[in-house]
Scaffold this motif. Structure first.
Motif, PDB file in Angstrom:
ATOM      1  N   ALA A  65     -36.834  35.212 -13.437  1.00 53.05           N
ATOM      2  CA  ALA A  65     -37.217  33.820 -13.210  1.00 53.05           C
ATOM      3  C   ALA A  65     -36.925  32.968 -14.442  1.00 53.05           C
ATOM      4  O   ALA A  65     -36.437  31.837 -14.333  1.00 53.05           O
ATOM      5  N   ARG A  66     -37.183  33.511 -15.625  1.00 51.72           N
ATOM      6  CA  ARG A  66     -36.912  32.769 -16.856  1.00 51.72           C
ATOM      7  C   ARG A  66     -35.416  32.500 -17.014  1.00 51.72           C
ATOM      8  O   ARG A  66     -35.010  31.428 -17.467  1.00 51.72           O
ATOM      9  N   SER A 209     -27.123  28.358 -29.126  1.00 53.88           N
ATOM     10  CA  SER A 209     -27.292  28.547 -30.568  1.00 53.88           C
ATOM     11  C   SER A 209     -28.407  27.662 -31.115  1.00 53.88           C
ATOM     12  O   SER A 209     -29.227  28.110 -31.925  1.00 53.88           O
ATOM     13  N   LEU A 210     -28.446  26.408 -30.665  1.00 54.21           N
ATOM     14  CA  LEU A 210     -29.503  25.505 -31.121  1.00 54.21           C
ATOM     15  C   LEU A 210     -30.874  25.979 -30.649  1.00 54.21           C
ATOM     16  O   LEU A 210     -31.853  25.944 -31.413  1.00 54.21           O
ATOM     17  N   SER A 211     -30.958  26.428 -29.395  1.00 50.97           N
ATOM     18  CA  SER A 211     -32.230  26.943 -28.877  1.00 50.97           C
ATOM     19  C   SER A 211     -32.633  28.216 -29.610  1.00 50.97           C
ATOM     20  O   SER A 211     -33.825  28.443 -29.874  1.00 50.97           O
ATOM     21  N   PHE A 212     -31.662  29.043 -29.945  1.00 48.19           N
ATOM     22  CA  PHE A 212     -31.932  30.275 -30.698  1.00 48.19           C
ATOM     23  C   PHE A 212     -32.550  29.949 -32.053  1.00 48.19           C
ATOM     24  O   PHE A 212     -33.433  30.665 -32.540  1.00 48.19           O
ATOM     25  N   MET A 227     -34.908  32.592 -25.162  1.00 43.04           N
ATOM     26  CA  MET A 227     -35.223  33.949 -24.713  1.00 43.04           C
ATOM     27  C   MET A 227     -34.576  34.984 -25.619  1.00 43.04           C
ATOM     28  O   MET A 227     -35.179  36.008 -25.952  1.00 43.04           O
ATOM     29  N   LEU A 228     -33.342  34.719 -26.019  1.00 43.17           N
ATOM     30  CA  LEU A 228     -32.635  35.629 -26.917  1.00 43.17           C
ATOM     31  C   LEU A 228     -33.332  35.701 -28.268  1.00 43.17           C
ATOM     32  O   LEU A 228     -33.468  36.783 -28.859  1.00 43.17           O
ATOM     33  N   SER A 229     -33.782  34.544 -28.751  1.00 42.20           N
ATOM     34  CA  SER A 229     -34.472  34.508 -30.042  1.00 42.20           C
ATOM     35  C   SER A 229     -35.804  35.254 -29.986  1.00 42.20           C
ATOM     36  O   SER A 229     -36.139  36.017 -30.891  1.00 42.20           O
ATOM     37  N   GLU A 230     -36.572  35.043 -28.917  1.00 44.40           N
ATOM     38  CA  GLU A 230     -37.860  35.716 -28.782  1.00 44.40           C
ATOM     39  C   GLU A 230     -37.680  37.215 -28.547  1.00 44.40           C
ATOM     40  O   GLU A 230     -38.449  38.027 -29.071  1.00 44.40           O
ATOM     41  N   ALA A 245     -30.676  37.984 -21.174  1.00 42.75           N
ATOM     42  CA  ALA A 245     -30.440  36.597 -21.583  1.00 42.75           C
ATOM     43  C   ALA A 245     -29.045  36.464 -22.198  1.00 42.75           C
ATOM     44  O   ALA A 245     -28.344  35.472 -21.948  1.00 42.75           O
ATOM     45  N   GLY A 246     -28.640  37.454 -22.979  1.00 39.45           N
ATOM     46  CA  GLY A 246     -27.296  37.431 -23.557  1.00 39.45           C
ATOM     47  C   GLY A 246     -26.209  37.480 -22.492  1.00 39.45           C
ATOM     48  O   GLY A 246     -25.219  36.740 -22.561  1.00 39.45           O
TER      49      GLY A 246
END
Length: 275
Positions: A65-66, A209-212, A227-230, A245-246
């Protein structure tokens, strides 16, 4: 047109692949996906299973869902950014080619200044001024891509402006706006379609990239880069959120890149096959 698309297998596949992802994002609320914000702490960091097809994240939220709702965030941000860049940069490029002289020199020197900065660094600088958010990321990406559209459309516009039919339109007293929108813009449509598709592919990576880095969509808004960062903090415990996510970022960017390549091969007569 429909028959033409069917005959081009690569273009058909690219359109279908992109349409599938856009359809998932648009119709996510009615397709039965779980609430992307719902936290079930006892289901934290679960592997893919019959209830959560792609597992759960560190807060017990459904990864599938995310991702689907993260598609919406990425598409809205990038479509807005590329649309703004096309509107501003494309118009500046056409006007610079049409009026020439000092206007052309001033516009192109301003574009050169923007070109001097690395894409991500310039985007980070813009967000530092306006603040991190989904719309902040969209504006930053739009500013970054404005000079690309300006230069891209200026070149062919210079050739079109010198063509006989434009000279004829000027001779019979057609207004500047009529010439730009009736003669320049229609002849640039293929270039615009191809470049917009390719830049959408790149914009998705920039937005991720900015969201990461925490400069795009802010929690708890679903975002692929976020999501990738978390997920990177829990790779040893549960790598699924980061992995999926990747792959979602890869598929979304690949789809628009493939669409841009297919459109270029189809619309450019120099690249068409005679077979």
């Amino acid at each position: 047109m429909r028959q033409f698309i069917k005959q081009n297998k690569l273009l058909s596949f690219a359109i279908g692949f992109v349409a599938l992802q856009i359809g998932l994002a648009l119709f996510a609320p009615i397709l039965g996906f779980q609430d992307p914000y719902q936290q079930v702490m006892i289901q934290r960091m679960k592997a893919p299973n019959a209830v959560n097809f792609l597992g759960t994240d560190q807060l017990g939220r459904d990864v599938l869902a995310r991702i689907v709702y993260g598609y919406r965030t990425s598409l809205v941000t990038c479509l807005t950014a590329v649309g703004l860049a096309l509107l501003v940069g494309g118009m500046l490029g056409m006007l610079a080619a049409y009026y020439r002289g000092w206007f052309d020199r001033i516009v192109m020197r301003l574009m050169d200044i923007l070109f001097a900065f690395p894409i991500l660094l310039l985007a980070i600088g813009v967000i530092a001024v306006i603040g991190p958010s989904t719309w902040g990321a969209a504006i930053a990406i739009a500013i970054v891509y404005t000079p690309i559209f300006a230069r891209l459309l200026r070149g062919p516009s210079l050739v079109i402006v010198e063509s006989e039919y434009v000279m004829g339109a000027k001779a019979i007293g057609a207004s500047d706006l009529r010439i730009i929108f009736s003669h320049l813009l229609p002849n640039l449509s293929s270039v615009i379609l191809v470049q917009a598709s390719l830049l959408l592919s790149a914009a998705i990576l920039v937005e991720a990239s900015l969201s990461f880095l925490g400069l795009g969509a802010q929690p708890p808004i679903p975002s692929l880069g976020l999501m990738l960062s978390e997920g990177r903090n829990f790779l040893l415990l549960s790598p699924w959120p980061a992995i999926f996510a990747g792959f979602a970022i890869l598929f979304l960017s690949f789809g628009f890149n493939l669409l841009g390549d297919a459109l270029r091969d189809t619309l450019d007569p120099r690249l068409r096959s005679d077979n």
